[in-house]
Design a protein around this motif. Sequence first.
Motif, PDB file in Angstrom:
ATOM      1  N   SER A  33     -29.737  41.961  53.771  1.00  0.00           N
ATOM      2  CA  SER A  33     -28.951  41.869  52.444  1.00  0.00           C
ATOM      3  C   SER A  33     -29.089  40.691  51.776  1.00  0.00           C
ATOM      4  CB  SER A  33     -27.531  42.484  52.599  1.00  0.00           C
ATOM      5  OG  SER A  33     -26.690  41.710  53.419  1.00  0.00           O
ATOM      6  N   ARG A  34     -29.207  39.564  52.596  1.00  0.00           N
ATOM      7  CA  ARG A  34     -28.972  38.117  52.276  1.00  0.00           C
ATOM      8  C   ARG A  34     -30.295  37.141  51.974  1.00  0.00           C
ATOM      9  NH1 ARG A  34     -24.657  35.131  56.095  1.00  0.00           N
ATOM     10  NH2 ARG A  34     -25.042  33.563  54.634  1.00  0.00           N
ATOM     11  N   GLU A  35     -31.266  37.686  52.600  1.00  0.00           N
ATOM     12  CA  GLU A  35     -32.550  36.851  52.644  1.00  0.00           C
ATOM     13  C   GLU A  35     -33.761  37.863  52.745  1.00  0.00           C
ATOM     14  OE1 GLU A  35     -34.631  32.904  54.992  1.00  0.00           O
ATOM     15  OE2 GLU A  35     -32.754  34.225  55.753  1.00  0.00           O
ATOM     16  N   ASP A  36     -34.777  37.355  51.824  1.00  0.00           N
ATOM     17  CA  ASP A  36     -35.922  37.917  51.562  1.00  0.00           C
ATOM     18  C   ASP A  36     -36.938  37.570  53.081  1.00  0.00           C
ATOM     19  OD1 ASP A  36     -38.506  39.485  51.014  1.00  0.00           O
ATOM     20  OD2 ASP A  36     -38.689  38.198  49.216  1.00  0.00           O
ATOM     21  N   LEU A  37     -37.189  38.688  53.721  1.00  0.00           N
ATOM     22  CA  LEU A  37     -37.854  38.452  55.107  1.00  0.00           C
ATOM     23  C   LEU A  37     -39.028  39.458  55.382  1.00  0.00           C
ATOM     24  CD1 LEU A  37     -34.720  38.328  57.460  1.00  0.00           C
ATOM     25  CD2 LEU A  37     -35.889  36.231  56.676  1.00  0.00           C
ATOM     26  N   ASP A  38     -39.949  39.011  55.999  1.00  0.00           N
ATOM     27  CA  ASP A  38     -41.019  39.968  56.640  1.00  0.00           C
ATOM     28  C   ASP A  38     -40.476  40.198  58.128  1.00  0.00           C
ATOM     29  OD1 ASP A  38     -42.193  40.168  54.330  1.00  0.00           O
ATOM     30  OD2 ASP A  38     -44.175  38.812  54.676  1.00  0.00           O
ATOM     31  N   ILE A  39     -40.539  41.335  58.402  1.00  0.00           N
ATOM     32  CA  ILE A  39     -40.039  41.775  59.848  1.00  0.00           C
ATOM     33  C   ILE A  39     -41.407  42.426  60.526  1.00  0.00           C
ATOM     34  CG2 ILE A  39     -38.725  43.119  61.356  1.00  0.00           C
ATOM     35  CD1 ILE A  39     -37.061  40.948  59.757  1.00  0.00           C
ATOM     36  N   PHE A  40     -41.884  41.971  61.746  1.00  0.00           N
ATOM     37  CA  PHE A  40     -42.952  42.454  62.307  1.00  0.00           C
ATOM     38  C   PHE A  40     -42.705  43.043  63.715  1.00  0.00           C
ATOM     39  CE2 PHE A  40     -44.454  38.806  59.738  1.00  0.00           C
ATOM     40  CZ  PHE A  40     -45.415  39.468  58.917  1.00  0.00           C
ATOM     41  N   TYR A  41     -42.819  44.109  64.097  1.00  0.00           N
ATOM     42  CA  TYR A  41     -42.557  44.779  65.301  1.00  0.00           C
ATOM     43  C   TYR A  41     -43.791  45.339  66.427  1.00  0.00           C
ATOM     44  CZ  TYR A  41     -39.861  47.896  68.304  1.00  0.00           C
ATOM     45  OH  TYR A  41     -39.341  48.686  69.239  1.00  0.00           O
ATOM     46  N   ALA A  42     -43.430  45.132  67.419  1.00  0.00           N
ATOM     47  CA  ALA A  42     -44.526  45.611  68.399  1.00  0.00           C
ATOM     48  C   ALA A  42     -43.802  45.935  69.698  1.00  0.00           C
ATOM     49  CB  ALA A  42     -45.618  44.377  68.762  1.00  0.00           C
ATOM     50  N   GLU A  43     -44.516  47.010  70.438  1.00  0.00           N
ATOM     51  CA  GLU A  43     -44.147  47.435  71.833  1.00  0.00           C
ATOM     52  C   GLU A  43     -45.077  47.248  72.764  1.00  0.00           C
ATOM     53  OE1 GLU A  43     -42.641  51.244  71.454  1.00  0.00           O
ATOM     54  OE2 GLU A  43     -40.702  50.836  70.640  1.00  0.00           O
ATOM     55  N   ALA A  44     -44.928  46.864  73.953  1.00  0.00           N
ATOM     56  CA  ALA A  44     -45.989  46.864  75.122  1.00  0.00           C
ATOM     57  C   ALA A  44     -45.336  47.658  76.252  1.00  0.00           C
ATOM     58  CB  ALA A  44     -46.074  45.437  75.548  1.00  0.00           C
ATOM     59  N   HIS A  45     -46.387  48.373  76.598  1.00  0.00           N
ATOM     60  CA  HIS A  45     -46.049  49.376  77.673  1.00  0.00           C
ATOM     61  C   HIS A  45     -44.794  50.455  77.388  1.00  0.00           C
ATOM     62  CE1 HIS A  45     -48.399  46.597  80.039  1.00  0.00           C
ATOM     63  NE2 HIS A  45     -47.333  45.741  79.840  1.00  0.00           N
ATOM     64  N   PRO A  46     -45.028  51.022  75.969  1.00  0.00           N
ATOM     65  CA  PRO A  46     -43.805  51.901  75.606  1.00  0.00           C
ATOM     66  C   PRO A  46     -43.942  53.043  76.667  1.00  0.00           C
ATOM     67  CG  PRO A  46     -45.835  52.017  74.345  1.00  0.00           C
ATOM     68  CD  PRO A  46     -46.145  50.908  75.030  1.00  0.00           C
ATOM     69  N   ASP A  47     -44.929  53.591  77.254  1.00  0.00           N
ATOM     70  CA  ASP A  47     -44.933  54.708  78.184  1.00  0.00           C
ATOM     71  C   ASP A  47     -44.456  54.450  79.594  1.00  0.00           C
ATOM     72  OD1 ASP A  47     -45.547  56.295  75.970  1.00  0.00           O
ATOM     73  OD2 ASP A  47     -47.470  55.936  76.273  1.00  0.00           O
ATOM     74  N   LEU A  73     -39.931  41.340  68.325  1.00  0.00           N
ATOM     75  CA  LEU A  73     -39.775  41.340  66.893  1.00  0.00           C
ATOM     76  C   LEU A  73     -39.450  40.118  66.465  1.00  0.00           C
ATOM     77  CD1 LEU A  73     -38.022  43.764  65.103  1.00  0.00           C
ATOM     78  CD2 LEU A  73     -36.065  42.568  65.485  1.00  0.00           C
ATOM     79  N   ALA A  74     -40.260  39.777  65.348  1.00  0.00           N
ATOM     80  CA  ALA A  74     -40.341  38.594  64.486  1.00  0.00           C
ATOM     81  C   ALA A  74     -39.507  38.749  63.162  1.00  0.00           C
ATOM     82  CB  ALA A  74     -41.844  38.053  64.533  1.00  0.00           C
ATOM     83  N   ALA A  75     -38.868  37.734  62.845  1.00  0.00           N
ATOM     84  CA  ALA A  75     -38.340  37.747  61.480  1.00  0.00           C
ATOM     85  C   ALA A  75     -38.671  36.494  60.712  1.00  0.00           C
ATOM     86  CB  ALA A  75     -36.764  37.768  61.440  1.00  0.00           C
ATOM     87  N   CYS A  76     -39.353  36.541  59.705  1.00  0.00           N
ATOM     88  CA  CYS A  76     -40.180  35.414  59.176  1.00  0.00           C
ATOM     89  C   CYS A  76     -39.378  35.493  57.797  1.00  0.00           C
ATOM     90  CB  CYS A  76     -41.440  35.721  58.921  1.00  0.00           C
ATOM     91  SG  CYS A  76     -42.355  35.601  60.663  1.00  0.00           S
ATOM     92  N   SER A  77     -39.059  33.737  57.383  1.00  0.00           N
ATOM     93  CA  SER A  77     -38.465  33.477  56.030  1.00  0.00           C
ATOM     94  C   SER A  77     -39.508  33.301  55.061  1.00  0.00           C
ATOM     95  CB  SER A  77     -37.245  32.662  56.336  1.00  0.00           C
ATOM     96  OG  SER A  77     -36.490  32.967  57.280  1.00  0.00           O
ATOM     97  N   LYS A  78     -39.692  33.665  53.773  1.00  0.00           N
ATOM     98  CA  LYS A  78     -40.805  33.370  53.006  1.00  0.00           C
ATOM     99  C   LYS A  78     -40.721  32.432  52.226  1.00  0.00           C
ATOM    100  CE  LYS A  78     -41.293  37.823  51.584  1.00  0.00           C
ATOM    101  NZ  LYS A  78     -41.755  38.968  50.931  1.00  0.00           N
ATOM    102  N   ILE A  79     -41.470  31.483  51.955  1.00  0.00           N
ATOM    103  CA  ILE A  79     -41.725  30.391  50.900  1.00  0.00           C
ATOM    104  C   ILE A  79     -42.299  31.063  49.834  1.00  0.00           C
ATOM    105  CG2 ILE A  79     -42.505  28.103  50.358  1.00  0.00           C
ATOM    106  CD1 ILE A  79     -42.876  27.357  52.959  1.00  0.00           C
ATOM    107  N   ASP A  80     -43.165  31.720  49.678  1.00  0.00           N
ATOM    108  CA  ASP A  80     -43.937  32.479  48.816  1.00  0.00           C
ATOM    109  C   ASP A  80     -44.582  33.885  49.514  1.00  0.00           C
ATOM    110  OD1 ASP A  80     -46.343  31.316  50.002  1.00  0.00           O
ATOM    111  OD2 ASP A  80     -46.248  29.715  48.508  1.00  0.00           O
ATOM    112  N   THR A  81     -45.561  34.198  48.646  1.00  0.00           N
ATOM    113  CA  THR A  81     -46.317  35.533  49.055  1.00  0.00           C
ATOM    114  C   THR A  81     -47.185  35.196  50.383  1.00  0.00           C
ATOM    115  OG1 THR A  81     -47.782  35.158  47.372  1.00  0.00           O
ATOM    116  CG2 THR A  81     -46.135  36.686  46.959  1.00  0.00           C
ATOM    117  N   THR A  82     -47.597  33.867  50.397  1.00  0.00           N
ATOM    118  CA  THR A  82     -48.630  33.570  51.643  1.00  0.00           C
ATOM    119  C   THR A  82     -48.360  32.735  52.594  1.00  0.00           C
ATOM    120  OG1 THR A  82     -49.330  31.878  50.279  1.00  0.00           O
ATOM    121  CG2 THR A  82     -50.611  33.865  49.971  1.00  0.00           C
TER     122      THR A  82
END
Length: 269
Positions: free
Chosen positions: A225-239, A248-257
């Motif tokens: 709700s406070r910051e425009d973030l790109d969130i990346f999620y991955a699972e290893a050995h889910p089974d 989980l990675a939360a990245c703060s954006k400067i611009d679109t790239t």
Amino acid sequence: MKYIINLTVTFDPDNRLLILKSDTQQSVELSKPATRLLNELINNNRVNLVRDDILKNVWEDYGFSPSNASLNNHISELRKAFSNLGINKDIIFTVPRVGFRMDAEIHPIQKGITEQTPNDNVPALNEGLTVSPEGTSPDIDEHKDGSSIYRSLKKHRMLSFVLALLLLLTTLIGMTTLIHTKKESISFLLTHEKCSIYNLNDNKPNKAYTAKIIKEMAEEGIDCSREDLDIFYAEAHPDNERLRVRLLAACSKIDTTRYKNCLNYKTVE
């Protein structure tokens, strides 16, 4: 949770210590208010914090009487502690007529990983063993019990496990740095408030999967709700019932790239 600040200093809030990573014998013990204050600054890294909010979150909420003088004194305590440990660049800034802002590279030390001192880098695999005079075969020392051998082998397995996790984390960080050039290879899931959530796995996510990601974001204190973030999620050995790793990675954006910074979180079950 511990944090590594500017790849130089480790912050251990439980023991109220700032520790130099290159020499763990050099450390600075912080006062309790300074420890709470540094936690607040880290949790809001690169965000301008209003004085009244700091006083409430660091003093009032803990039952102490707040004052601007006390806040200024403990800001000075933190700046001096960082300077004594070799961080000469100011990472805590005064924002005129507003409050303060921390601007640093922060890396949380996640669950399942502990820092190692130089003496811990190589496990004592031969603890409790002696070599016969001919040097042909080891025998168990009669003066060492079986528990010593078990602890040594357990420590060796833990070291291998930690190295595997670090490899997974390094892979995730490398992937997030290439997002702006290879975004077509990553699956966009949904927009949650100001956050855009992407899936790094090949699976086809359902509602339960996306709800789990949002829940984990909330547990890690990621505030969309406070910051425009790109969130990346991955699972290893889910089974794998014995070892599940979620990244989980939360990245703060400067611009679109481009990104200002990415905070990485890891959960091991």
